[in-house]
Design a protein around this motif. Structure first.
Motif, short mmCIF file in Angstrom:
data_model
loop_
_atom_site.label_atom_id
_atom_site.label_comp_id
_atom_site.label_asym_id
_atom_site.label_seq_id
_atom_site.Cartn_x
_atom_site.Cartn_y
_atom_site.Cartn_z
N GLY A 184 -7.50 11.78 7.07
CA GLY A 184 -8.12 10.47 6.99
C GLY A 184 -7.38 9.47 6.12
O GLY A 184 -7.83 8.32 5.98
N ALA A 185 -6.25 9.88 5.57
CA ALA A 185 -5.53 9.01 4.63
C ALA A 185 -5.10 7.70 5.28
O ALA A 185 -5.15 6.63 4.65
CB ALA A 185 -4.32 9.74 4.05
N MET A 186 -4.66 7.75 6.54
CA MET A 186 -4.16 6.54 7.18
C MET A 186 -5.27 5.51 7.38
O MET A 186 -5.00 4.30 7.34
CB MET A 186 -3.46 6.87 8.49
CG MET A 186 -2.57 5.75 8.99
SD MET A 186 -1.20 5.30 7.87
CE MET A 186 0.04 6.51 8.31
N ASP A 187 -6.49 5.94 7.58
CA ASP A 187 -7.60 4.98 7.67
C ASP A 187 -7.78 4.25 6.34
O ASP A 187 -8.05 3.04 6.32
CB ASP A 187 -8.90 5.69 8.07
CG ASP A 187 -8.91 6.11 9.53
OD1 ASP A 187 -8.88 5.23 10.40
OD2 ASP A 187 -8.93 7.32 9.79
N LEU A 188 -7.62 4.96 5.24
CA LEU A 188 -7.72 4.33 3.92
C LEU A 188 -6.56 3.35 3.72
O LEU A 188 -6.75 2.27 3.15
CB LEU A 188 -7.70 5.40 2.83
CG LEU A 188 -8.85 6.41 2.83
CD1 LEU A 188 -8.62 7.49 1.78
CD2 LEU A 188 -10.18 5.71 2.60
N VAL A 189 -5.37 3.72 4.19
CA VAL A 189 -4.20 2.86 4.08
C VAL A 189 -4.43 1.55 4.85
O VAL A 189 -4.19 0.45 4.34
CB VAL A 189 -2.95 3.59 4.61
CG1 VAL A 189 -1.79 2.62 4.81
CG2 VAL A 189 -2.54 4.72 3.67
N VAL A 190 -4.89 1.67 6.08
CA VAL A 190 -5.11 0.50 6.93
C VAL A 190 -6.20 -0.40 6.33
O VAL A 190 -6.07 -1.63 6.31
CB VAL A 190 -5.45 0.94 8.36
CG1 VAL A 190 -6.02 -0.22 9.18
CG2 VAL A 190 -4.20 1.51 9.04
N ALA A 191 -7.27 0.20 5.83
CA ALA A 191 -8.35 -0.59 5.22
C ALA A 191 -7.84 -1.35 4.00
O ALA A 191 -8.17 -2.53 3.79
CB ALA A 191 -9.51 0.33 4.84
N ALA A 192 -7.02 -0.70 3.19
CA ALA A 192 -6.46 -1.37 2.00
C ALA A 192 -5.53 -2.50 2.41
O ALA A 192 -5.54 -3.58 1.81
CB ALA A 192 -5.71 -0.35 1.15
N ALA A 193 -4.71 -2.27 3.44
CA ALA A 193 -3.80 -3.31 3.91
C ALA A 193 -4.56 -4.51 4.44
O ALA A 193 -4.17 -5.66 4.22
CB ALA A 193 -2.87 -2.74 4.98
N VAL A 229 0.87 -1.18 0.00
CA VAL A 229 0.00 0.00 0.00
C VAL A 229 0.90 1.23 0.00
O VAL A 229 1.79 1.35 0.86
CB VAL A 229 -0.93 0.02 1.24
CG1 VAL A 229 -1.84 1.25 1.18
CG2 VAL A 229 -1.76 -1.26 1.31
N LEU A 230 0.71 2.10 -0.96
CA LEU A 230 1.57 3.27 -1.12
C LEU A 230 0.84 4.55 -0.76
O LEU A 230 -0.34 4.72 -1.07
CB LEU A 230 2.05 3.36 -2.57
CG LEU A 230 2.91 2.19 -3.07
CD1 LEU A 230 3.22 2.37 -4.55
CD2 LEU A 230 4.19 2.07 -2.26
N LEU A 231 1.57 5.46 -0.10
CA LEU A 231 1.05 6.79 0.20
C LEU A 231 2.21 7.78 0.11
O LEU A 231 3.37 7.40 0.05
CB LEU A 231 0.43 6.84 1.60
CG LEU A 231 1.36 6.91 2.83
CD1 LEU A 231 0.57 7.35 4.05
CD2 LEU A 231 2.07 5.61 3.10
N GLU A 249 -4.84 10.21 -1.36
CA GLU A 249 -5.26 11.21 -0.37
C GLU A 249 -4.11 11.59 0.55
O GLU A 249 -3.27 10.75 0.92
CB GLU A 249 -6.43 10.68 0.47
CG GLU A 249 -7.77 10.69 -0.26
CD GLU A 249 -7.94 9.53 -1.22
OE1 GLU A 249 -9.00 9.42 -1.84
OE2 GLU A 249 -6.98 8.72 -1.35
N THR A 250 -4.09 12.84 0.97
CA THR A 250 -3.05 13.33 1.88
C THR A 250 -3.63 14.01 3.11
O THR A 250 -2.89 14.60 3.89
CB THR A 250 -2.13 14.34 1.16
OG1 THR A 250 -2.93 15.44 0.67
CG2 THR A 250 -1.40 13.69 0.00
N ASP A 251 -4.95 13.92 3.30
CA ASP A 251 -5.56 14.59 4.45
C ASP A 251 -5.47 13.69 5.68
O ASP A 251 -4.87 12.62 5.66
CB ASP A 251 -7.01 14.98 4.14
CG ASP A 251 -7.89 13.76 3.80
OD1 ASP A 251 -7.49 12.63 4.13
OD2 ASP A 251 -8.96 13.97 3.21
#
Length: 502
Positions: free
Chosen positions: A446-455, A415-417, A442-444
């Motif tokens: 809430g981005a880390m929630d999207l990262v965790v969900a994808a992982a 997962v990339l950010l 996303e860079t706001d």
């Protein structure tokens, strides 16, 4: 102009003779202090207290910097805030003391080189602010990765030996504060970054160590050769022992190239079985074959792997290597084996270094936000067999191809950010095209929630979801700790929403 500028100033040039201790004649010396962070503020204060004529400039203008500026102005220091003051040194400047973040290709540093004005870092100033007699010796550590862990381990060992010691420099107590403390320390465990080492020229440590070297901060130094040169400066003028990593031949090469005090030894550390003049591991025992009389035929037991582990999860090889380096530095200073054991037993690592966050539905979540370059990320990934890797941020000129090529067999998914995620995506496409990749634009907040969900969607029972970004954090976060905090909070929200630990 690129960052690889070689300063044209004669390195032996002194702004005034005799500025080698705090009680020297600093009065009337025209000094420009660049940067008003904690170290810059301490430098300006210390110099003004000794009668120097100080001008302090800061590119940044934050609330904290304004508060420091107000205090310094009360001390009759000329403070100038804003980037417009960093073009050229003020007329009559005899010395510049710079914060470590200012690169040698900065216009102000180029102007200083042209004008022949010597530049010291705050570490160089701290060395020269020690007392004339009885100054606390320094044990110094650098490396691309593991510096902070090793230095804080070392401080724990020194304290276990009954010494008044602290971790200082790039971590812990600001170095000038430690040097000028009204209750003197017996010894200092000093972490030095390549930025700090670039500007130093006088430090003479009792023992020094380079833990490892890999490309990092190329944008600041201008080339890997310059980065290596800066790291190698830590060995210069070392008295007792230069500690190197047996598994990283570049560190031994830096020892061979260093101009050390006559009689200084080269001492290696290895996670394998140690040869004479090395520390290593024998049957899960950390063993010293360097600082004992009968090192050709025997070894001193320092501690066990279990002592390092405590009640936590199994420790990875690089953690053992850090412990060996810390032990070597302490042993060079004369600390006994029992204090080494007790100090390492008592030590607890930073919670952003391969820190277990949660286990849910057979998936482990691990925070290694401190892995801010590819070398550190590789060490983290190597600790696990099957990884969903969370990566991205500011790569600082580093190349990730070798990391991906070496580690692709361990990757379940990625997962990339962050700002430089496309560079990592391209490396994955070249060297691990079969590994699924999710790109989070996303860079706001809430981005880390999207990262965790994808992982979580990529992970399977038995996998480790690992935040080891291989990049700096400042594109999206204040620092690596705030990035790690955001990850841990997002993991907890995800685990709670999915029914808790299982």
């Amino acid at each position: 102009m690129g960052g690889g500028l070689t300063m044209t100033i004669d390195p032996t040039y002194e702004p005034r003779e005799g500025l080698t201790h705090r009680d020297a004649d600093w009065s009337g010396l025209n000094v420009l202090v660049v940067g008003l962070g904690v170290s810059g503020f301490a430098a300006a204060d210390a110099l003004a207290e000794r009668g120097a004529r100080v001008t302090a400039v800061s590119r940044d203008v934050t609330e904290a910097i304004r508060e420091r500026a107000t205090i310094l102005e009360i001390l009759d220091i000329d403070v100038r805030l804003g980037p417009e003051h960093l073009g050229r040194p003020p007329e009559g400047t005899e010395l510049i003391v710079t914060s470590p973040g200012v690169p040698p290709h900065d216009p102000l540093m180029l102007a200083a080189a042209t004008a022949g004005i010597p530049v010291w870092g705050e570490v160089e100033l701290a060395w020269r602010m020690r007392p004339r007699e009885g100054a606390a010796p320094w044990l110094t550590v650098t490396g691309t990765n593991g510096k902070t862990t090793t230095v804080t381990m070392l401080a724990s060992i020194l304290q276990a030996a009954g010494l008044r010691a602290t971790a200082a420099g790039n971590v812990g107590t600001p170095l000038l504060e430690a040097v000028l403390h009204p209750e003197p320390y017996d010894v200092l465990a000093v972490e030095l970054s390549s930025f700090q080492l670039h500007w130093q020229r006088s430090i003479s440590a009792v023992a020094s160590a380079v833990l490892n070297v890999a490309p990092d901060h190329i944008d600041w130094h201008g080339s890997y050769a310059e980065y290596l040169r800066a790291k190698g400066k830590i060995y210069e003028n070392t008295h007792i022992a230069c500690i190197y990593n047996v598994g990283d031949i570049q560190t031994e090469q830096l020892v061979m190239e260093a101009d050390v005090v006559e009689g200084c030894r080269a001492v290696g550390f290895t996670t394998g079985i140690p040869a004479p003049s090395m520390l290593g591991v024998v049957d899960d025992v950390l063993a010293d074959r360097a600082f004992i009389e009968q090192r050709q035929r025997s070894a001193a037991e320092l501690c066990t792997i279990a002592d390092l582990q405590g009640d936590g999860p199994p420790v990875p090889p690089h953690y053992v290597a850090n412990a060996l380096a810390a032990a070597a530095l302490a042993r060079a200073y004369g600390v006994g084996p029992l204090a080494v054991r007790d100090g390492l037993r008592a030590f607890r690592p930073d919670r952003h270094r391969i820190a277990e966050v949660a286990t849910a539905r057979g998936i482990r979540w691990v925070n290694d936000s401190k892995a801010t370059n590819p070398h550190a990320a590789a060490a983290a990934i190597r600790s696990f067999d099957s990884v969903v890797w969370i990566a991205g941020g500011l790569l600082k000129g580093a190349d990730v191809d070798s990391l991906v090529e070496e580690m692709h067999s361990r990757l379940r998914g990625v997962v990339l950010l962050g700002a430089d995620r496309e560079q990592i995506a391209q490396a994955l496409a070249r060297h691990a095209p079969e590994v699924p990749v999710v790109d989070i634009a996303e860079t706001d907040t809430g981005a880390m929630d999207l990262v965790v969900a994808a992982a979580a969607r990529l992970a399977q029972p038995g996998d480790v979801v690992l935040l080891a970004p291989a990049a700096a954090s400042m594109d999206m976060f204040t620092n690596y700790a705030s990035r790690g905090d955001a990850f841990e909070e997002a993991v907890r929200r995800h685990v709670e929403a999915s029914g808790g630990d299982a």
